[in-house]
Design an enzyme around this catalytic site. Sequence first.
Site, PDB file in Angstrom:
ATOM      1  N   HIS A 123      36.542  34.667  31.878  1.00 23.43           N
ATOM      2  CA  HIS A 123      36.449  35.009  33.305  1.00 23.43           C
ATOM      3  C   HIS A 123      35.522  34.082  34.101  1.00 23.43           C
ATOM      4  CE1 HIS A 123      37.600  39.415  32.052  1.00 23.43           C
ATOM      5  NE2 HIS A 123      38.464  38.503  31.624  1.00 23.43           N
ATOM      6  N   GLU A 216      45.687  42.690  40.605  1.00 25.26           N
ATOM      7  CA  GLU A 216      45.688  43.044  42.025  1.00 25.26           C
ATOM      8  C   GLU A 216      45.970  41.858  42.926  1.00 25.26           C
ATOM      9  OE1 GLU A 216      42.261  46.565  41.708  1.00 25.26           O
ATOM     10  OE2 GLU A 216      41.999  44.883  43.101  1.00 25.26           O
ATOM     11  N   TYR A 226      35.855  45.179  46.272  1.00 24.23           N
ATOM     12  CA  TYR A 226      37.188  45.360  45.708  1.00 24.23           C
ATOM     13  C   TYR A 226      37.194  46.247  44.467  1.00 24.23           C
ATOM     14  CZ  TYR A 226      38.577  42.444  49.428  1.00 24.23           C
ATOM     15  OH  TYR A 226      38.793  41.998  50.702  1.00 24.23           O
TER      16      TYR A 226
END
Length: 345
Positions: A123, A216, A226
């Site tokens: 990530h 998303e 978010y």
Amino acid sequence: MTSEIITETVVDGLGIIWGMTFLPNGDMLLTEKTGKLYRLSGDNLQEVKGVPEVYVRGQGGLLDVALHPDYENNGWIYISYAKPALEGEGGNTAIVRAKLQNDELVEQEELFKAMPNSTEGRHFGSRITFDEDGYLYFSVGERGKMENAQNLKNDCGKIHRLHDDGRVPDDNPFTQEDGEKSSIFAYGNRNPQGLIWHPELKEIWAHEHGPKGGDELNVIKAGANYGWPVISYGIDYDGSIITEDTTKVGMEQPLHYWTPSIAPCGMALVTSDIYPGWKNSLLVGSLSFRYLERLQTDGRAVVGQEKLLEGIGRVRNVKQGPDGYIYISVESPGRILKLVPKSEN
């Protein structure tokens, strides 16, 4: 909603081509995750020298590449990559800009380096885009630590916004007064690997990887949260529940989400008239299911979905070229493909 297209190979025999952009003369710049930058001119593939040292670990490496909106006058090229820690172990996402001279990067300037460093291989993000006012946006993943995404005192799990020279805009939503990172524009993101400026709606759009399900698509707003990992439409990879909540006051809802997860990577808005019925569609690569997805949009609403090129391979990136054609990068082997309507053949 069936589209008939074929692919033409532009270049093949490469590794993982993570980022790509087009120079004004039509040449392509390509980043290979292992740390190589290439310039493709016609059939000639030339390695560009002077790439900074890259922290190649797991999902980390040489990532995105983008041109300044006024590139023809200032020559700035922007690169995101995993940078090794100067002291200690690990690394994190960094942004540099440089100019291209005789197939070498010169006048390099580091604009940003995410902290804290981590030895996690997950990530890093990271995509780069500019808005119509020349602000620079880029994504940094939460580095595999969920709690980072809600912590405004570190850079991970965020969308950042800077001036093109690395300065923090005065109207960014967070300040350093309470130890917050002032480059943060939005937060609560897991691992955004799609980031574009929507020229008609005048908005930044992003997509991000969920865990097992819950990828998303979002409109990125200043100061917005978010939700990761407080709310999610996905579960953990082992089947355990991360959160029972999919909504919460003060947290944004996605425009669209994918369950099961397609592992989205790369995104382009079709503005070209070359592909019948595609205008204003979003094209998103799928790493997990090895196809290109077309999302038909009406304003901010997704009104249709279509799977294209099923089985083509892990689609890492997708771009609309200056010629109006769509180009995708596909893995194993690494190659760039041009999408052509069947009606042209």
